[in-house]
Design a protein around this motif. Structure first.
Motif, PDB file in Angstrom:
ATOM      1  N   GLY A  37      69.849  15.828 -15.867  1.00  0.00           N
ATOM      2  CA  GLY A  37      70.567  15.203 -14.770  1.00  0.00           C
ATOM      3  C   GLY A  37      69.997  15.428 -13.383  1.00  0.00           C
ATOM      4  N   SER A  38      68.839  16.072 -13.279  1.00  0.00           N
ATOM      5  CA  SER A  38      68.267  16.320 -11.952  1.00  0.00           C
ATOM      6  C   SER A  38      67.387  15.171 -11.455  1.00  0.00           C
ATOM      7  N   LYS A  39      66.976  14.278 -12.339  1.00  0.00           N
ATOM      8  CA  LYS A  39      66.187  13.097 -11.953  1.00  0.00           C
ATOM      9  C   LYS A  39      67.086  11.886 -12.126  1.00  0.00           C
ATOM     10  N   CYS A  40      67.402  11.253 -11.017  1.00  0.00           N
ATOM     11  CA  CYS A  40      68.351  10.143 -11.014  1.00  0.00           C
ATOM     12  C   CYS A  40      67.689   8.773 -10.879  1.00  0.00           C
ATOM     13  N   ALA A  85      63.227   6.987   1.239  1.00  0.00           N
ATOM     14  CA  ALA A  85      64.368   7.336   2.095  1.00  0.00           C
ATOM     15  C   ALA A  85      65.685   7.224   1.326  1.00  0.00           C
ATOM     16  N   ALA A  86      65.777   6.245   0.432  1.00  0.00           N
ATOM     17  CA  ALA A  86      67.014   6.017  -0.305  1.00  0.00           C
ATOM     18  C   ALA A  86      67.156   6.882  -1.553  1.00  0.00           C
ATOM     19  N   THR A  87      66.041   7.382  -2.101  1.00  0.00           N
ATOM     20  CA  THR A  87      66.097   8.034  -3.416  1.00  0.00           C
ATOM     21  C   THR A  87      65.584   9.468  -3.452  1.00  0.00           C
ATOM     22  N   ALA A  88      65.113   9.984  -2.334  1.00  0.00           N
ATOM     23  CA  ALA A  88      64.452  11.299  -2.325  1.00  0.00           C
ATOM     24  C   ALA A  88      65.289  12.396  -2.969  1.00  0.00           C
ATOM     25  N   LYS A  89      66.601  12.371  -2.740  1.00  0.00           N
ATOM     26  CA  LYS A  89      67.476  13.432  -3.245  1.00  0.00           C
ATOM     27  C   LYS A  89      67.467  13.528  -4.781  1.00  0.00           C
ATOM     28  N   GLY A  90      67.362  12.404  -5.457  1.00  0.00           N
ATOM     29  CA  GLY A  90      67.363  12.414  -6.918  1.00  0.00           C
ATOM     30  C   GLY A  90      66.061  11.959  -7.529  1.00  0.00           C
ATOM     31  N   ALA A  91      64.966  12.064  -6.750  1.00  0.00           N
ATOM     32  CA  ALA A  91      63.678  11.522  -7.198  1.00  0.00           C
ATOM     33  C   ALA A  91      63.053  12.310  -8.344  1.00  0.00           C
ATOM     34  N   GLY A  92      63.225  13.626  -8.343  1.00  0.00           N
ATOM     35  CA  GLY A  92      62.597  14.441  -9.381  1.00  0.00           C
ATOM     36  C   GLY A  92      61.090  14.530  -9.234  1.00  0.00           C
TER      37      GLY A  92
END
Length: 139
Positions: A37-40, A85-92
């Motif tokens: 669940g760390s890569k979204c 910018a939109a996905t960095a938090k869950g990029a993995g």
């Protein structure tokens, strides 16, 4: 096992299975991140076919088998800077590796990942009657 037998078996764990199913190759380290669940988001250089929401995860070598699946709620296409910018938090993936992957590409794709399932045992790709995918394989 025939493809129709395999499809019936998969309907048990993938009730959303429809006419188009996509096998997507993913490195084992990234597959592990997806399952925990760390890569979204899964990043690609081109869009999958319209309407595809169910993806089978083909883990590349040394696994070389389909190990699970995920459902995508949404697929985003944009320039790499906006995608990051939109996905960095869950990029993995690190920012450096992200931009190295896209290189000089004008557009990139982010497939959102939800409803993951790791199969109890890997399914050999031969059961699907196809070769290891480079990008997407539709079955």
């Amino acid at each position: 096992m025939s493809w129709s037998e395999l499809r019936q078996r998969m309907l048990i764990v993938m009730p959303e299975l429809d006419e188009t199913l996509c096998i997507i190759p993913i490195w084992p380290a990234f597959a592990d991140q997806i399952y925990c669940g760390s890569k979204c988001f899964e990043f690609r250089k081109r869009m999958p076919r319209k309407g595809v929401t169910a993806f089978l995860i083909y883990e590349t070598a040394p696994i070389s088998a389909v190990t699970g699946r995920f459902v995508s709620g949404r697929v985003f296409e944009d320039n790499p800077k906006s995608l990051w910018a939109a996905t960095a938090k869950g990029a993995g993936i690190s920012e450096q590796d992200f931009f190295r992957y896209y290189g000089s590409c004008q557009l990139g794709v982010a497939i959102s990942i939800s409803e993951t399932l790791k199969f109890d045992s890997p399914i050999p790709l031969a059961d699907f009657g196809c070769n290891p995918p480079q990008s997407y394989v539709y079955i």
